[in-house]
Design a protein around this motif. Structure first.
Motif, PDB file in Angstrom:
ATOM      1  N   GLN A  66       0.834  -1.203   0.000  1.00 14.05           N
ATOM      2  CA  GLN A  66       0.000   0.000   0.000  1.00 14.05           C
ATOM      3  C   GLN A  66       0.872   1.257   0.000  1.00 14.05           C
ATOM      4  OE1 GLN A  66      -2.175   1.228   3.546  1.00 14.05           O
ATOM      5  NE2 GLN A  66      -3.988   1.583   2.273  1.00 14.05           N
ATOM      6  N   GLU A  67       1.896   1.274   0.818  1.00 13.80           N
ATOM      7  CA  GLU A  67       2.769   2.450   0.860  1.00 13.80           C
ATOM      8  C   GLU A  67       3.480   2.667  -0.473  1.00 13.80           C
ATOM      9  OE1 GLU A  67       4.968   3.556   4.214  1.00 13.80           O
ATOM     10  OE2 GLU A  67       3.295   3.184   5.577  1.00 13.80           O
ATOM     11  N   ALA A  68       3.791   1.588  -1.189  1.00 15.53           N
ATOM     12  CA  ALA A  68       4.419   1.714  -2.506  1.00 15.53           C
ATOM     13  C   ALA A  68       3.502   2.472  -3.473  1.00 15.53           C
ATOM     14  CB  ALA A  68       4.777   0.345  -3.068  1.00 15.53           C
ATOM     15  N   ILE A  69       2.201   2.271  -3.350  1.00 16.15           N
ATOM     16  CA  ILE A  69       1.243   3.008  -4.186  1.00 16.15           C
ATOM     17  C   ILE A  69       1.407   4.502  -3.960  1.00 16.15           C
ATOM     18  CG2 ILE A  69      -1.210   3.521  -4.520  1.00 16.15           C
ATOM     19  CD1 ILE A  69      -1.757   0.537  -3.819  1.00 16.15           C
ATOM     20  N   TYR A  70       1.439   4.921  -2.691  1.00 19.90           N
ATOM     21  CA  TYR A  70       1.545   6.348  -2.385  1.00 19.90           C
ATOM     22  C   TYR A  70       2.906   6.905  -2.801  1.00 19.90           C
ATOM     23  CZ  TYR A  70      -2.683   5.513   0.268  1.00 19.90           C
ATOM     24  OH  TYR A  70      -3.948   5.170   0.620  1.00 19.90           O
ATOM     25  N   LEU A 163      -6.055  -5.460  -3.352  1.00 21.60           N
ATOM     26  CA  LEU A 163      -6.193  -5.688  -4.802  1.00 21.60           C
ATOM     27  C   LEU A 163      -7.086  -4.616  -5.414  1.00 21.60           C
ATOM     28  CD1 LEU A 163      -6.553  -9.579  -4.999  1.00 21.60           C
ATOM     29  CD2 LEU A 163      -4.510  -8.192  -5.465  1.00 21.60           C
ATOM     30  N   GLU A 164      -8.140  -4.248  -4.703  1.00 25.02           N
ATOM     31  CA  GLU A 164      -9.028  -3.187  -5.199  1.00 25.02           C
ATOM     32  C   GLU A 164      -8.301  -1.849  -5.243  1.00 25.02           C
ATOM     33  OE1 GLU A 164     -12.304  -2.180  -7.114  1.00 25.02           O
ATOM     34  OE2 GLU A 164     -12.101  -4.171  -6.230  1.00 25.02           O
ATOM     35  N   TYR A 169      -5.401   2.335  -8.345  1.00 21.41           N
ATOM     36  CA  TYR A 169      -4.123   2.966  -8.701  1.00 21.41           C
ATOM     37  C   TYR A 169      -3.893   2.868 -10.213  1.00 21.41           C
ATOM     38  CZ  TYR A 169       0.965   3.401  -9.108  1.00 21.41           C
ATOM     39  OH  TYR A 169       2.231   3.759  -9.498  1.00 21.41           O
ATOM     40  N   LYS A 170      -4.098   1.679 -10.771  1.00 22.96           N
ATOM     41  CA  LYS A 170      -3.899   1.494 -12.222  1.00 22.96           C
ATOM     42  C   LYS A 170      -4.856   2.380 -13.013  1.00 22.96           C
ATOM     43  CE  LYS A 170      -5.577  -1.964 -14.488  1.00 22.96           C
ATOM     44  NZ  LYS A 170      -5.946  -3.222 -15.127  1.00 22.96           N
TER      45      LYS A 170
END
Length: 179
Positions: A66-70, A163-164, A169-170
């Protein structure tokens, strides 16, 4: 050759990628690093057969993804998620990041207002991301005096929520940032 092809199809990583092709498209498009893909693959290999000693390591992995997304949103689009949403150690200031991604800002009376033109995640993803962040944080950091010990269903729920969030993000990268 048929035997080799069949064996490749049976490999655990291939099976997982085939089960979640929409999620793993993120890595094909280079929206997240290969190390995040490896963490996600490890997570998806183990999240259904969970033993009590697996709970904390899996929560740590979920939170890291999750942190990688941000961090990637900040890296590619600092105008959408600015540097001040991160501490000096690189960890996300989650509440601040969540508010910015939801287009929320405090008004003169100290109440949050939503600017719909700046809201790129909406309430559903905001709530899912909030749950992921805080439940994982509780599992990771607060073992003493627990009223309830989270189990496999908590982890499975967090994985599905993650996953959602990855799909969001995508979609966000694809739609809002024209990548």
């Amino acid at each position: 050759f048929k035997f080799i092809i069949e064996e490749i199809k049976k490999s655990p990583n291939k099976k997982i990628k085939a089960k979640y092709p929409d999620v793993f498209e993120i890595f094909e498009k280079n929206y997240l690093d290969i190390n995040v893909e490896e963490m996600l693959l490890d997570l998806l290999k183990s999240y259904k057969e969970i033993k009590p000693e697996d709970i904390k390591p899996l929560a740590t992995k979920i939170r890291s993804i999750q942190e990688a997304i941000y961090k990637n949103l900040n890296h590619y689009f600092p105008d959408k998620l600015p540097n001040d949403c991160f501490r000096e150690n690189g960890m996300v200031e989650f509440n601040k990041a969540k508010s910015i991604l939801s287009g929320k800002a405090k008004n003169a009376f100290g109440k949050f207002e939503v600017d719909k033109t700046k809201d790129i995640q909406g309430p559903d993803i905001e709530n899912l991301s909030n749950t992921i962040y805080w439940v994982c944080g509780s599992i990771i950091h607060y073992e003493i005096d627990r009223k309830y010990i989270p189990g496999k269903y908590t982890i499975q729920s967090l994985v599905l929520a993650l996953l959602e969030q990855l799909l969001w993000y995508k979609t966000t990268i694809d739609k809002h940032f024209n990548r």
